[in-house]
Every structure is written in structure tokens, then in C-alpha cells.
Enzyme design. Structure first.
Site, PDB file in Angstrom:
ATOM      1  N   ARG A 123       0.846  -1.195   0.000  1.00 17.76           N
ATOM      2  CA  ARG A 123       0.000   0.000   0.000  1.00 17.76           C
ATOM      3  C   ARG A 123       0.881   1.243   0.000  1.00 17.76           C
ATOM      4  NH1 ARG A 123      -5.369  -0.030   3.421  1.00 17.76           N
ATOM      5  NH2 ARG A 123      -6.077   0.987   1.529  1.00 17.76           N
TER       6      ARG A 123
ATOM      7  N   TYR B 249      -3.634  -1.298   7.141  1.00 12.39           N
ATOM      8  CA  TYR B 249      -4.561  -2.349   7.552  1.00 12.39           C
ATOM      9  C   TYR B 249      -4.445  -2.583   9.048  1.00 12.39           C
ATOM     10  CZ  TYR B 249      -4.919  -3.752   2.617  1.00 12.39           C
ATOM     11  OH  TYR B 249      -5.133  -3.778   1.257  1.00 12.39           O
TER      12      TYR B 249
ATOM     13  N   GLN C 206      -0.710   2.278  -6.379  1.00 11.83           N
ATOM     14  CA  GLN C 206      -2.166   2.425  -6.311  1.00 11.83           C
ATOM     15  C   GLN C 206      -2.876   1.890  -7.546  1.00 11.83           C
ATOM     16  OE1 GLN C 206      -2.846   6.572  -5.439  1.00 11.83           O
ATOM     17  NE2 GLN C 206      -2.829   6.235  -3.227  1.00 11.83           N
TER      18      GLN C 206
ATOM     19  N   SER D 113      -8.117  -3.231  -3.478  1.00 11.14           N
ATOM     20  CA  SER D 113      -8.934  -2.021  -3.338  1.00 11.14           C
ATOM     21  C   SER D 113      -9.945  -1.889  -4.470  1.00 11.14           C
ATOM     22  CB  SER D 113      -8.036  -0.775  -3.291  1.00 11.14           C
ATOM     23  OG  SER D 113      -7.276  -0.750  -2.103  1.00 11.14           O
TER      24      SER D 113
ATOM     25  N   ASP E 210      -3.422  -1.878  -7.238  1.00  6.82           N
ATOM     26  CA  ASP E 210      -4.052  -2.358  -6.006  1.00  6.82           C
ATOM     27  C   ASP E 210      -5.386  -3.045  -6.297  1.00  6.82           C
ATOM     28  OD1 ASP E 210      -4.978  -2.846  -3.472  1.00  6.82           O
ATOM     29  OD2 ASP E 210      -4.773  -0.784  -2.752  1.00  6.82           O
TER      30      ASP E 210
END
Length: 367
Positions: free
Chosen positions: A122, A228, A127, A133, A130
Site C-alpha cells: 500500500r 490495515y 495504487q 482495493s 491495487d
């Protein structure tokens, strides 16, 4: 270098790892794409669309296994698929290596380089890769629409000649990607939304979406790693349950999203808590595949306990297959073009993304 995708064999899976749009982008970058015939149909991607994008359609999964240098999947391979993996090839998929050690060992025996999409770090430059997500975002939306469909009440306030109908009250556990999307979706549908999260720093995001944040003291019982929750002490969960009982008693819909990587999901809603809820209220347990946030949820089922409808549907992103497949394929594109050129992989173990996601290679388990 040939990049391939096959039809997923998991029974409730409608997604596909590569979309025609992404195949076109990969081919533009000098890669070749091979796709099993019919692999994209459940995501409404026809073989013709792949051909128009420049991909080659192969008649069977076996042909893809035998010709692809890189195989892209969504779900961990089953026993039959593992047997088809060729030594020296690359497998990119969700593996959940921390809880699937035996599976990793079987894949490693095949002398395959395994990259796990759930291990993407992360960090800002990752991004676009990911996948957790991108899929959780869609799952959060779907959880709310399922709840709205299964609830006996409408979400928005309505003022009619017969009187005013009050809005539904939605309680969301967890303000991660799925939770934040659930907040936004429930608010757009007109519900009053309350949110709880053991990370106090999420309060601002919750309130920016129109949710009311339920605060409580977590003390030192919460460990956070990479954004997390790595671990939450039982005393923290007990304190959270006690505080939330009065909120549960007023809720029409409860959506639970809390998951801990590599561990069983924490129990947030006990049977005693379900007993205080109103008749006809709904719980959507998004963590059901990890053991469930609700003590009474069952995988793949809707059950009614103590007058409360508890929904344990698994694989919510698959219910939005066209969007989920396209999003995942874009994650794969960003990941592959970071790791490799059309001439081969870089194998740069000083790179945080490579080192974080490469699970095994050349018969050696790395994580």
C-alpha cells in the site's frame, strides 16, 4: 512475451483476468495476448471483442497453459490447473499466501514464478495495481444494493399525503475501501449512516461522506500495518461490542467489512447482539469467506436468526463482473508493465513492489 487468461473455474466466478481493452493496451506495448474461448462471456466480453483488440483466441485452457509465458487469473489455481503449469512461466493471481501455505508449496513444485495480487504494497506508486482495493470498492457498493433489496424498508425519507416515511438507518463496521464506498452508496440512496472503525484516523473520511462516526477508546490494543489493522485485542472488540449494542438496536441495515490479512475475520456482531436488533433488519457480512464478522452468518446463504436476515454472499465483485473484470485487468496491466517489458521480467528484488508480491520462483519459496 505471451500473456494469457483462461475462464475461471470457481463456481460463483463471473470475472475474467484480462479485458479486451487491456489486451489492446498490452499488445500496443509489444506483448501478445492469448485468451481461452468464452473466458470473458460472463463479463459480457465476446471472443470477437478480444479478436478486434488483437488477441488470439485459443479453444481450450490447456492451449493457453501450454503457450502463455504469463498466466493471469483471479482465483488461486485448483489441483488440475496446477498440474498444467509449465516450469519457467509466471503466474499472476490472488493467492493469499499467508493462509494458503500448502497451495504455495504445490505451485512452487512446478518451478513457476508466482506473483500474488493480494500482496501489492500500500504505497502511492502501487495504487494503480491495487486489486484488493479495486474489487473491495465494487463489493462495498454491491453490499448496499443487496441490503436495500433485501430490506423491507426504503432507504430515503419520503414525505407523502399519507405522512412522512423516516429514512433507514445503516450501521457500517469498518471504514476501509469497501466501507467508504458503502457509506457513499447508502448516503446517495438517502439513508442515515453511522460508522464504526477501530482506527480513529478514519473519522474525517467518514464524516466527509456524510456518515456519523462512532468513537470509542481503543487504548493500545490495535496494531496497524500498511494501513490495515494487523491485530485487534479481544478487550478492544469487547468494548466495541458493548458500545454498539444501542446503535444496533436502532439499525435497519448493518454492513460488516472488517478483515485482517492472513487471519480469521474478527467477530464484531455476536448472537447476543443480533438478539437486540429489530425484527426484519438486515446484516450483510462481507467477511463471511474469512470466517465472518457476524457469529451467525453462513457462506453463500441468507439465513434468518432471531428475526434478522443475515446475508453471507461470497465474491460480491463477481456480481458486477464487467466492472470488476475491467478494473482488475487494469490493475494487472499496471503491474505487468511495471515488472516487465515485452522482452522479459526485470526481477528487481530491490523494488518494493517486486519483493512484496513475488511469492516463489525457481523452486524457492520467498515469502
Amino acid at each position: 512475451m505471451k500473456i494469457g487468461a483462461i475462464k475461471e473455474t470457481r463456481p460463483d466466478e463471473n470475472r475474467v483476468a484480462l479485458s479486451p481493452t487491456v489486451c489492446k493496451q498490452l499488445i500496443k506495448n509489444g506483448f501478445e495476448c492469448v485468451i481461452e474461448s468464452g473466458a470473458g462471456l460472463n463479463s459480457f466480453f465476446s471472443d470477437e471483442a478480444y479478436v478486434e483488440a488483437g488477441a488470439t483466441i485459443l479453444s481450450s485452457a490447456s492451449e493457453v497453459f501450454s503457450s502463455a509465458d504469463v498466466l493471469c487469473k483471479l482465483n488461486p489455481p485448483n489441483e488440475e490447473e496446477i498440474e498444467k503449469l509449465r516450469a519457467g512461466t509466471v503466474l499472476i493471481t490472488f493467492v493469499y499466501h499467508m493462509t494458503n501455505k500448502a497451495l504455495v508449496e504445490k505451485i512452487n513444485v512446478r518451478q513457476v514464478a508466482l506473483f500474488s495480487m493480494d500482496a501489492i504494497p500500500r504505497i502511492s506508486r502501487a495504487q494503480t495495481m491495487d486489486a484488493l482495493s479495486s474489487q473491495a470498492n465494487l463489493a462495498g457498493y454491491k453490499a448496499v444494493t443487496i441490503a436495500a433489496n433485501e430490506s423491507g424498508k426504503i432507504f430515503p425519507m419520503l414525505m407523502t399525503a399519507a405522512g412522512t416515511i423516516t429514512p433507514s438507518k445503516v450501521l457500517i463496521f469498518g471504514a476501509g475501501v469497501a466501507g467508504l464506498q458503502a457509506i457513499g452508496t447508502a448516503r446517495r440512496l438517502g439513508a442515515v449512516v453511522e460508522v464504526t472503525d477501530i482506527r480513529p484516523q478514519t473519522k474525517e473520511e467518514v464524516e466527509s461522506l456524510g456518515g456519523k462516526f462512532i468513537s470509542f477508546d481503543t487504548g493500545d490494543g490495535v496494531k496497524i500495518e500498511g494501513g490495515y489493522v494487523k491485530e485487534a485485542g479481544e478487550d478492544v472488540l469487547t468494548r466495541q461490542r458493548e458500545i454498539l449494542k444501542k446503535h444496533l438496536a436502532l439499525a435497519d441495515v448493518v454492513i460488516t467489512t472488517a478483515q485482517v490479512p492472513g487471519r480469521k475475520a474478527p467477530v464484531l456482531v455476536t448472537e447476543d447482539m443480533v438478539k437486540v436488533m429489530k425484527l426484519g433488519s438486515v446484516i450483510v457480512d462481507m467477511a463471511v469467506e474469512q470466517g465472518g464478522n457476524c457469529e451467525l452468518s453462513e457462506v453463500g446463504k441468507i439465513v434468518v436468526k432471531h428475526g434478522v436476515k443475515i446475508i453471507g454472499y461470497s465474491n460480491l465483485p463477481s456480481m458486477l463482473a464487467p466492472n470488476a473484470s475491467e478494473s482488475y485487468a487494469k490493475n494487472v496491466y499496471a503491474f505487468v508493465t511495471h515488472l516487465a517489458s515485452n522482452e522479459g521480467f526485470k526481477w528487481d528484488m530491490t523494488d518494493e513492489i517486486t519483493a512484496g508480491t513475488l511469492i516463489c520462483r525457481d523452486g524457492q519459496i520467498l515469502k
